[in-house]
Design an enzyme around this catalytic site. Sequence first.
Site, PDB file in Angstrom:
ATOM      1  N   ARG A   1       1.360  -2.133  -3.103  1.00  0.00           N
ATOM      2  CA  ARG A   1       2.829  -2.017  -3.036  1.00  0.00           C
ATOM      3  C   ARG A   1       3.530  -3.181  -2.327  1.00  0.00           C
ATOM      4  NH1 ARG A   1       5.061   3.806  -1.547  1.00  0.00           N
ATOM      5  NH2 ARG A   1       4.107   3.351   0.470  1.00  0.00           N
ATOM      6  N   ASP A   2       2.796  -4.181  -1.877  1.00  0.00           N
ATOM      7  CA  ASP A   2       3.452  -5.359  -1.298  1.00  0.00           C
ATOM      8  C   ASP A   2       2.636  -6.616  -1.599  1.00  0.00           C
ATOM      9  OD1 ASP A   2       5.408  -6.788   0.031  1.00  0.00           O
ATOM     10  OD2 ASP A   2       4.502  -6.522   2.015  1.00  0.00           O
ATOM     11  N   VAL A   3       2.288  -6.779  -2.863  1.00  0.00           N
ATOM     12  CA  VAL A   3       1.525  -7.953  -3.290  1.00  0.00           C
ATOM     13  C   VAL A   3       2.421  -9.181  -3.218  1.00  0.00           C
ATOM     14  CG1 VAL A   3       0.383  -9.054  -5.252  1.00  0.00           C
ATOM     15  CG2 VAL A   3      -0.030  -6.633  -4.773  1.00  0.00           C
TER      16      VAL A   3
ATOM     17  N   THR B   1       8.339  -6.704  -1.283  1.00  0.00           N
ATOM     18  CA  THR B   1       9.043  -7.952  -1.022  1.00  0.00           C
ATOM     19  C   THR B   1       9.864  -8.291  -2.262  1.00  0.00           C
ATOM     20  OG1 THR B   1       7.258  -8.709   0.428  1.00  0.00           O
ATOM     21  CG2 THR B   1       8.748 -10.394  -0.441  1.00  0.00           C
TER      22      THR B   1
END
Length: 263
Positions: free
Chosen positions: A80-82, A129
């Site tokens: 969920r935050d690659v 992000t």
Amino acid sequence: MEAVVLRTLQPVRSPYFCRLFFCGRAERFNFIIMTLVGKNLNELRVNCPKQRFSRSSGIQIGIQMMSAIQQLHAVGFIHRDVKPANFCMSLENPRQLVMVDFGMCRKYVTDGGCELRHPRWFVHGFKGTVRYAPLAAHHGRDSSRKEDLESVFYVLVELLVGTLPWMTMEDTVHVEHAKQIARTTGLHEFLSGCPKQLVHILLYIDSLRFYDAPDYALIRGLLNSALENCPHECAYEWEEEMKNERRKSEYLRSKEEVELEDG
């Protein structure tokens, strides 16, 4: 969550993840002790000529990102935050990618691991992000394995091209709109400078639905075909620099040990 995910990954013994040595609580703060890693992909990219990787380096890194995300999914978590800052190079091997920062992970399977969790019906806050977030995150929808792949795709494009069409935008709504345009009417312009296989990869990712299990091997196969005319064995742009830094570190450590013995 960071400790939970790393602990779950330990039996896998994968080179794509740090080793968890210890974690706990001391007075008013939590702490975690894990493998030390090198520079992240964002730091490495901005130090390259034209702030982008060569096609050979970028595609090989893309293959490693795909393998890392597959192994994370295999133990029941989505990231969920690659983003580039969450992929670092190993200090032991400058060609080995290591995935980090699992604080925003979520289990996508039930506790027994046999069933997929259903998406939450309500709209929740933005996660991730903005620059690399999947479209579902912009709409406040639950993420699935597909969304991790979408973010990996954006990271790969940035590594190969050096920029993204919405890079200078900060407003979430404008970024979402730019992504929609780039992925529809401006697809070929969006991927200008990338191997043609990336068009097929994006179309495949877009075809996935929430519960679908991605075909990671298919994506890696397309990336490998993009490498056919590239020199596989060429050193990554940062490889020699990391080797020099490692030699310097080993020299300083040995010098310090000698001084301690003499003292």
